[in-house]
Design a protein around this motif. Structure first.
Motif, PDB file in Angstrom:
ATOM      1  N   ASP A 264      -8.921  12.843  -1.231  1.00 32.42           N
ATOM      2  CA  ASP A 264      -8.601  11.747  -0.066  1.00 32.42           C
ATOM      3  C   ASP A 264      -8.782  10.385  -0.606  1.00 32.42           C
ATOM      4  O   ASP A 264      -7.920   9.664  -0.038  1.00 32.42           O
ATOM      5  CB  ASP A 264      -9.594  12.244   1.102  1.00 32.42           C
ATOM      6  N   LEU A 265      -9.930  10.171  -1.243  1.00 31.37           N
ATOM      7  CA  LEU A 265     -10.114   8.655  -1.550  1.00 31.37           C
ATOM      8  C   LEU A 265      -9.265   8.218  -2.421  1.00 31.37           C
ATOM      9  O   LEU A 265      -8.758   7.055  -2.247  1.00 31.37           O
ATOM     10  CB  LEU A 265     -11.664   8.903  -2.487  1.00 31.37           C
ATOM     11  N   MET A 266      -8.528   9.188  -3.291  1.00 29.39           N
ATOM     12  CA  MET A 266      -7.336   8.622  -4.288  1.00 29.39           C
ATOM     13  C   MET A 266      -6.248   8.207  -3.708  1.00 29.39           C
ATOM     14  O   MET A 266      -5.467   7.344  -3.839  1.00 29.39           O
ATOM     15  CB  MET A 266      -7.475   9.712  -5.453  1.00 29.39           C
ATOM     16  N   LEU A 267      -5.822   9.023  -2.432  1.00 27.13           N
ATOM     17  CA  LEU A 267      -4.616   9.043  -2.214  1.00 27.13           C
ATOM     18  C   LEU A 267      -4.461   8.503  -0.703  1.00 27.13           C
ATOM     19  O   LEU A 267      -3.137   7.833  -0.497  1.00 27.13           O
ATOM     20  CB  LEU A 267      -3.905  10.470  -1.824  1.00 27.13           C
ATOM     21  N   ALA A 268      -5.288   8.006  -0.053  1.00 29.51           N
ATOM     22  CA  ALA A 268      -5.586   7.147   0.986  1.00 29.51           C
ATOM     23  C   ALA A 268      -5.290   5.773   0.889  1.00 29.51           C
ATOM     24  O   ALA A 268      -5.794   5.124  -0.345  1.00 29.51           O
ATOM     25  CB  ALA A 268      -6.622   7.501   1.946  1.00 29.51           C
ATOM     26  N   ALA A 269      -4.593   5.153   1.740  1.00 30.99           N
ATOM     27  CA  ALA A 269      -4.251   3.692   1.387  1.00 30.99           C
ATOM     28  C   ALA A 269      -5.622   2.990   1.211  1.00 30.99           C
ATOM     29  O   ALA A 269      -6.442   3.274   1.928  1.00 30.99           O
ATOM     30  CB  ALA A 269      -3.476   3.125   2.813  1.00 30.99           C
ATOM     31  N   PRO A 270      -5.379   2.054   0.307  1.00 27.01           N
ATOM     32  CA  PRO A 270      -4.423   1.563  -0.669  1.00 27.01           C
ATOM     33  C   PRO A 270      -4.124   2.499  -1.628  1.00 27.01           C
ATOM     34  O   PRO A 270      -3.166   2.006  -2.402  1.00 27.01           O
ATOM     35  CB  PRO A 270      -4.772   0.154  -0.810  1.00 27.01           C
ATOM     36  N   GLY A 271      -4.712   3.529  -2.080  1.00 30.14           N
ATOM     37  CA  GLY A 271      -4.641   4.385  -3.106  1.00 30.14           C
ATOM     38  C   GLY A 271      -5.290   3.698  -4.318  1.00 30.14           C
ATOM     39  O   GLY A 271      -5.620   2.583  -4.498  1.00 30.14           O
ATOM     40  N   LEU A 272      -5.906   4.533  -4.951  1.00 30.67           N
ATOM     41  CA  LEU A 272      -6.516   4.205  -6.320  1.00 30.67           C
ATOM     42  C   LEU A 272      -5.531   4.758  -7.275  1.00 30.67           C
ATOM     43  O   LEU A 272      -5.527   5.883  -7.702  1.00 30.67           O
ATOM     44  CB  LEU A 272      -7.942   4.965  -6.522  1.00 30.67           C
ATOM     45  N   GLY A 273      -4.853   3.786  -7.841  1.00 28.36           N
ATOM     46  CA  GLY A 273      -3.959   4.147  -9.025  1.00 28.36           C
ATOM     47  C   GLY A 273      -2.515   4.663  -8.565  1.00 28.36           C
ATOM     48  O   GLY A 273      -1.443   4.610  -9.257  1.00 28.36           O
TER      49      GLY A 273
END
Length: 342
Positions: A264-273
């Motif tokens: 969730d943290l990685m894919l939620a806006a604004p995105g991590l990477g």
């Protein structure tokens, strides 16, 4: 050998496309040629063309950034790095990042203020290349605006290597590709893989930054090549089936690579990477939190958790040479998937 006028070149020499859900594949296909050209202006004799197949290995280019990001988020889970910690807390040799207070989050969200790239390939030796990167100051205040930059993921590579004590290649294998059984994904593919690797570019000046001739099985990105083929922003080779395994794992919550909260943290806006909701390559999959990335060689990956689907398009748009970017076919494929799923 036969010459082919520039205007008659297709969008790509060859491509593999696969789409699916967390439960498994929906459709896949291989089209065109993994190897077709002898040089930027000449085709090979027709008998020497190599057809693209489902198992063809492609140079992922900037899709490598996704793997660096996944390793980074996994390191957050393990307590090895902290998202809002300064880069210098882990890699004090990154002197410009230290001077300007650049954080891990700013690297992963492209808000460090760094310019898109540096000609690291012009420097002799790894020490000089990394020193040049470490000294580059941000062009705008960190955190002020988003500016996509390869340098962010290169610095992230160094943070991860310092924080964990492992090389990026080992981290990607041990924490991502190994657990998921992605046996056809790696930096610096061995010579035994060459018959199934798609060619990229007849790289030469003035369009290229180095004169290397026709590339096959060697990373296309000049900086990744100069750094030995392993870099946070480029260098990985893979197949559509391997990338589909990664996509299914992320759609299903991340196991055994990440926890659901980390996904969730990685894919939620604004995105991590990851890029989030970008219609220019996601077409009508964009709009409800779709995440993914593209690669300069012609690759792209889109995850749409709202529809529980993924789309992978691996193409050779730089074979036999690069030309102005055109993501219309990527967007069209994504739109076709979105409409098929309703």
């Amino acid at each position: 050998m036969e010459a082919l006028p520039e205007g008659e070149r297709p969008w790509c020499a060859g491509a593999v496309v696969t789409a699916g859900t967390s439960a498994g594949p929906l459709t896949e296909g291989a089209f065109g040629w993994a190897v077709r050209y002898a040089a930027y202006d000449r085709e090979l004799p027709r008998a020497q063309w190599v057809p693209t197949q489902a198992g063809t290995v492609f140079d992922l280019a900037s899709l490598t950034k996704l793997f660096t990001a996944i390793v980074a988020v996994g390191s957050l889970e393990r307590g090895e790095v902290a998202l809002d910690a300064p880069v210098a807390a882990y890699a004090p040799e990154c002197t410009a990042a230290a001077d300007h207070g650049i954080t891990v989050r700013q690297l992963l969200t492209h808000r460090s203020g760094l310019i898109p790239e540096l000609p690291l390939y012009e420097y002799d030796g790894d020490e000089a290349r990394w020193a040049r990167l470490y000294a580059e100051p941000p062009a705008t205040p960190p955190g002020a605006a988003r500016r996509y930059s390869d340098l962010n993921l290169l610095l992230m590579q160094r943070v991860l290597e310092r924080a964990t004590g492992g090389s990026l290649a080992d981290l990607v294998h041990d924490r991502v590709t190994g657990p998921l059984g992605m046996a056809s994904t790696r930096f610096r593919p061995p010579g035994s893989w060459l018959p199934r690797i798609a060619a990229t570019e007849d790289q030469r000046r003035p369009w290229g930054k180095l004169d290397r001739g026709m590339l096959r099985g060697v990373v296309h990105d000049e900086n990744a090549y100069a750094l030995g083929g392993v870099a946070g922003h480029a260098g990985l080779f893979s197949t559509a089936a391997d990338l589909a395994a990664l996509c299914r794992a992320l759609l299903a919550g991340g196991g055994p690579v990440l926890s659901p909260a980390s996904v969730d943290l990685m894919l939620a806006a604004p995105g991590l990477g990851f890029e989030v909701d970008q219609p220019w390559f996601m077409g009508e999959l964009a709009g409800a939190g779709a995440a993914g990335h593209t690669g300069f060689t012609g690759t792209s990956l889109v995850l749409d958790r709202a529809r529980d689907c993924y789309l992978i398009l691996l193409a050779t748009t730089v074979h036999p040479r690069r030309r102005p970017g055109d993501s219309a076919p990527r967007a069209a494929a994504a739109t076709a998937l979105a409409r098929a799923l309703g």
